[in-house]
Design an enzyme around this catalytic site. Structure first.
Site: not given
Length: 267
Positions: A93, A145
């Site tokens: 990764s 949010k």
């Protein structure tokens, strides 16, 4: 002038453990910060006139932005000082992203690498909170949010938005590998997050050679720097293990572990 002072210098650096953005003296994060500082010092001053860098990687990957920062630093430095990477147990990764930025990559035959993908894992405690009789009140300005709020179900709009972010990061990862490994084969197929054994990575030009750390160092000295072992001195930056760690290691059973890298919330 002594014979030692006339020798060319090679710097040996390390990337060990999870790549995170927060340094702690109790974790492997120090390895990330230490590597970043050492690379920056060579790039900015190269005061010791290092002719090459051997980068030893043992890492499952980690935070996306920190992995990108390290890899771009390696990429910019390799134009000035050749960097050869030696993969130990794994460079997966984000750690593979760092390896791909170097000039040449060696891996042991039992190394694991690749895992070119991005993952985001968001827990949901809604049912658990109901069983515990607990509720959470969220007050927000902006409908996104509280994106990822674990105390409610995610809306389809929110899920689609997060998928867009993850896919965008994945494409950036693939494009970086295209840039640094232009001869890679079957990249689109292999860049689906799968872990690769070293032979498969070599067959698809995601690494350059099978070999040990000594093989990588020898290649750097002879093939890239056109010298011989006697022409070089190696500055090893490995931290010395503490007394406690040495005692614990002495009493640890010998084991061989094959572990999949933990890729949660990261490259």
């Amino acid at each position: 002038m002594s014979i030692l002072s006339r020798k060319k210098k090679i710097l040996k650096l390390y990337l060990n453990g999870e790549i995170t953005s927060n340094a702690s003296k109790f974790s492997s994060d120090n390895s990330v910060q230490k590597l970043k500082e050492e690379l920056l010092e060579v790039k900015q001053t190269n005061k010791d006139n290092y002719k090459g860098i051997l980068l030893k990687i043992n890492s499952p990957g980690g935070a996306a932005a920190t992995s990108e920062e390290l890899s771009k630093l390696v990429l910019s430095l390799r134009q000035e000082v050749p960097i050869v990477t030696s993969i130990g147990d794994s460079a997966c990764s984000g750690a593979y992203m760092v390896a791909a930025a170097s000039n040449y990559i060696f891996a042991n035959t039992l190394s694991w690498t690749g895992s070119i993908g991005v993952i985001m894992t968001l827990p949901n405690y809604q049912e658990l909170s109901k069983k515990l009789g607990m509720s959470v009140k969220t007050i927000k300005a902006g409908k996104m949010k509280d994106l990822g709020n674990p105390f409610r179900e995610m809306t389809p709009e929110e899920e689609n938005y997060l998928e867009t972010l993850v896919k965008s990061a994945h494409e950036e990862f693939i494009n970086f590998v295209r840039l640094t490994r232009p001869n890679a084969i079957n990249l689109e197929e292999l860049a689906d997050g799968r872990v690769l054994d070293a032979r498969t990575a070599l067959e698809n030009n995601l690494i350059d050679a099978l070999g040990t750390e000594d093989d990588a160092l020898n290649y750097l000295m002879t093939e890239i720097l056109n010298g011989d072992e006697k022409d070089f001195t190696v500055t090893d930056t490995a931290p010395k293990p503490s007394f406690l760690k040495r005692i614990l290691d002495m009493n640890s059973p010998i084991t061989i572990k094959f572990e999949l890298p933990d890729n949660f919330r990261r490259f």
